[in-house]
Design a protein around this motif. Structure first.
Motif, PDB file in Angstrom:
ATOM      1  N   LYS A 165       0.792  -1.049   0.094  1.00  0.00           N
ATOM      2  CA  LYS A 165      -0.061  -0.036  -0.003  1.00  0.00           C
ATOM      3  C   LYS A 165       0.838   1.292   0.010  1.00  0.00           C
ATOM      4  N   LYS A 166       2.136   1.316   0.602  1.00  0.00           N
ATOM      5  CA  LYS A 166       2.760   2.403   0.961  1.00  0.00           C
ATOM      6  C   LYS A 166       3.619   2.641  -0.248  1.00  0.00           C
ATOM      7  N   TYR A 167       4.381   1.665  -0.809  1.00  0.00           N
ATOM      8  CA  TYR A 167       5.321   1.690  -1.828  1.00  0.00           C
ATOM      9  C   TYR A 167       4.911   1.478  -3.359  1.00  0.00           C
ATOM     10  N   LEU A 168       3.899   0.478  -3.539  1.00  0.00           N
ATOM     11  CA  LEU A 168       3.551   0.109  -4.824  1.00  0.00           C
ATOM     12  C   LEU A 168       2.093   0.380  -5.008  1.00  0.00           C
ATOM     13  N   PRO A 169       1.375   1.825  -4.852  1.00  0.00           N
ATOM     14  CA  PRO A 169       0.191   1.937  -4.586  1.00  0.00           C
ATOM     15  C   PRO A 169      -0.705   1.415  -5.917  1.00  0.00           C
ATOM     16  N   GLN A 170       0.096   1.452  -7.043  1.00  0.00           N
ATOM     17  CA  GLN A 170      -0.641   0.741  -8.292  1.00  0.00           C
ATOM     18  C   GLN A 170      -0.945  -0.449  -8.143  1.00  0.00           C
ATOM     19  N   MET A 171      -0.003  -1.331  -7.797  1.00  0.00           N
ATOM     20  CA  MET A 171      -0.240  -2.802  -7.434  1.00  0.00           C
ATOM     21  C   MET A 171      -1.187  -2.928  -6.604  1.00  0.00           C
TER      22      MET A 171
END
Lengths: 197, 274
Positions: A92-98
């Motif tokens: 959620k924090k580092y790869l919001p797109q994923m």
């Protein structure tokens, strides 16, 4: 070559969904949207891979030396639950797109039989670390494959002449029957034919 | 005493019939598909499952006022995992033959939606006594369903039912219906899908047709103009049919969106229930 065989057999002829029946709940709930089936599959690959590797590490380095391997059920489920929680926070924090593409599926995977089942499978078959990784990838690739195939079939099925009582889950199960036959018997047949060539 | 007896019957009936976890809720499908190949397997699974569900229900119920709500699910899972480990060890010690054929699925009881569902829906809000009955009911509902499915699969698949004693693997009875006959498909995993799919479809069809007959009867009995008619039907249906029928309606009503007015009333009822 051994690794390839492990991968292929777990993905297809011993597909975890169609032959071991693990992961049925999300399978039955999948909609006709191929994209969400694919996202679910991606999330599953991610979780099964990390969960299997981590469970194996914990088993080999903690449970076996301390001779408490009988606690594997409790320990693995805690490992998986914490792992999923952690993954969710990190992604959620580092790869919001994923994170967006996984949607609501990520936390649901904690109680997915397939994740715990793969961890047990890896231990019971006595795989080493590289075999574990390949096995995890094979299981989850097979899972994703079946989900995507099924999602694409689902729309066609629902718009066809399905008897009223069968709409929804019953017809999904009957379709799964055919897929199960194809996967578990078709693959060896194809391999045998290829070998004979 | 009379009150409690009624409640026991109600709890049991709800678990076994109106919200049967397999045929109505389609929960716990993973073990159902796997252990229904033979009646002996299904029976062993039923015993293990009921053991875990009753004990975890009671335990969780006893702790219901001290478990913080925001971490309750992981705590429930841990408690259930504890009892699953106990049953694994007990089976390995005293019922090894039975354990061996379904080992993986016994361990997977820990992630079984039914057990967790009962803990969440009932045990966390009720006293230990009632929770124990609820656990028994869930076990019976699950067990009767899987034993029934297994009986069908074993008979149609192999022509006989061979029931072995879980404790020592010896044959208890052997009911043979047809010699020299086997339909291997049903004994294989694919057969599991097929059998449950067919049974679920048939049961669903029966339930839906009963519902439609009831609705038609009500409409015929109360001749009013079209507008007010859906409202009394909705109330009658909501009062007469237990809430648990909603899952079937949801499963059936969702894809069958373009059906007759009867379905519209069903959808309205489902909407009203939410």
């Amino acid at each position: 070559m051994d690794l390839l065989i492990i991968f292929l057999s777990l993905a297809i002829s011993q597909n975890i969904l169609l032959t071991k029946f693990l992961g049925i709940c999300p399978f039955l709930g999948v909609s006709g949207k191929i994209k969400s089936a694919f996202s679910m599959g991606m999330a599953v690959i991610f979780v099964i891979f990390s969960a299997s590797v981590l469970s194996k590490l914990v088993y080999d380095n903690v449970l076996v030396p301390l001779e408490i391997s009988f606690l594997r059920t409790v320990v693995f489920i805690l490992v998986i639950a914490s792992l999923v929680q952690l993954l969710e926070i990190l992604i959620k924090k580092y790869l919001p797109q994923m994170y967006k593409s996984f949607g609501v599926y990520l936390p649901l995977i904690t109680t997915n039989c397939a994740v715990l089942g793969t961890a047990f499978l890896v231990i019971d078959n006595g795989y080493n670390m590289s075999e574990t990784m390949v096995a995890a990838l094979g299981v989850s690739a097979g899972f994703t494959l079946v989900m995507v195939i099924f999602a694409s079939l689902r729309e066609k099925i629902e718009s066809g002449p399905v008897p009223e009582g069968f709409k929804g889950i019953p017809i999904a199960l009957v379709t799964a029957t055919v897929m199960a036959i194809l996967f578990s018997n078709g693959m060896p047949a194809v391999l045998g034919w290829l070998e004979a060539l | 005493m009379a009150d409690k007896k009624m409640t026991i019957k109600e709890i049991l009936k709800d678990n076994i019939i109106t919200s049967n976890p397999i045929f109505v809720g389609f929960l716990g499908m993973c073990p159902s598909l796997a252990v229904t190949g033979r009646v002996s397997d299904a029976f062993a699974m039923f015993l293990a499952f009921t053991f875990v569900t009753i004990l975890s229900n009671v335990f969780i119920s006893m702790l219901r006022n001290v478990i913080p709500a925001n971490v309750r699910i992981p705590i429930f899972i841990t408690i259930i995992a504890g009892f699953v480990t106990i049953v694994e060890l007990l089976m390995q010690a005293y019922a090894f033959e039975a354990y061996n054929s379904i080992a993986l699925y016994i361990s997977l009881i820990v992630v079984n939606c039914i057990v967790l569902g009962r803990a969440e829906a009932f045990a966390s809000k009720n006293k230990p006594g009632a929770s124990a009955i609820d656990g028994l009911g869930a076990g019976l509902g699950f067990g009767l369903a899987i034993i029934g499915i297994a009986a069908l699969r074993e008979v149609i698949g192999t022509g006989a039912i061979v029931f072995t004693n879980p404790l020592d693997g010896k044959e208890v009875f052997n009911v043979e219906f047809a010699a020299d006959y086997s339909l291997k498909l049903l004994a294989s995993p694919s057969g599991g899908f097929l059998m449950i799919g067919l049974l679920a479809g048939i049961i669903n069809a029966i339930v839906l047709s009963n519902k439609r007959k009831a609705k038609l009867a009500m409409v015929a009995a109360a001749p009013k103009p079209a507008a007010p008619a859906p409202a009394p039907i909705k109330k009658e249906v909501a009062a007469a049919k237990p809430a648990a029928k909603a899952p079937i309606k949801k499963t059936a009503a969702k894809p069958a969106a373009k059906k007759a007015p009867a379905k519209t009333a069903a959808k309205k009822t489902t909407g009203g229930k939410k």
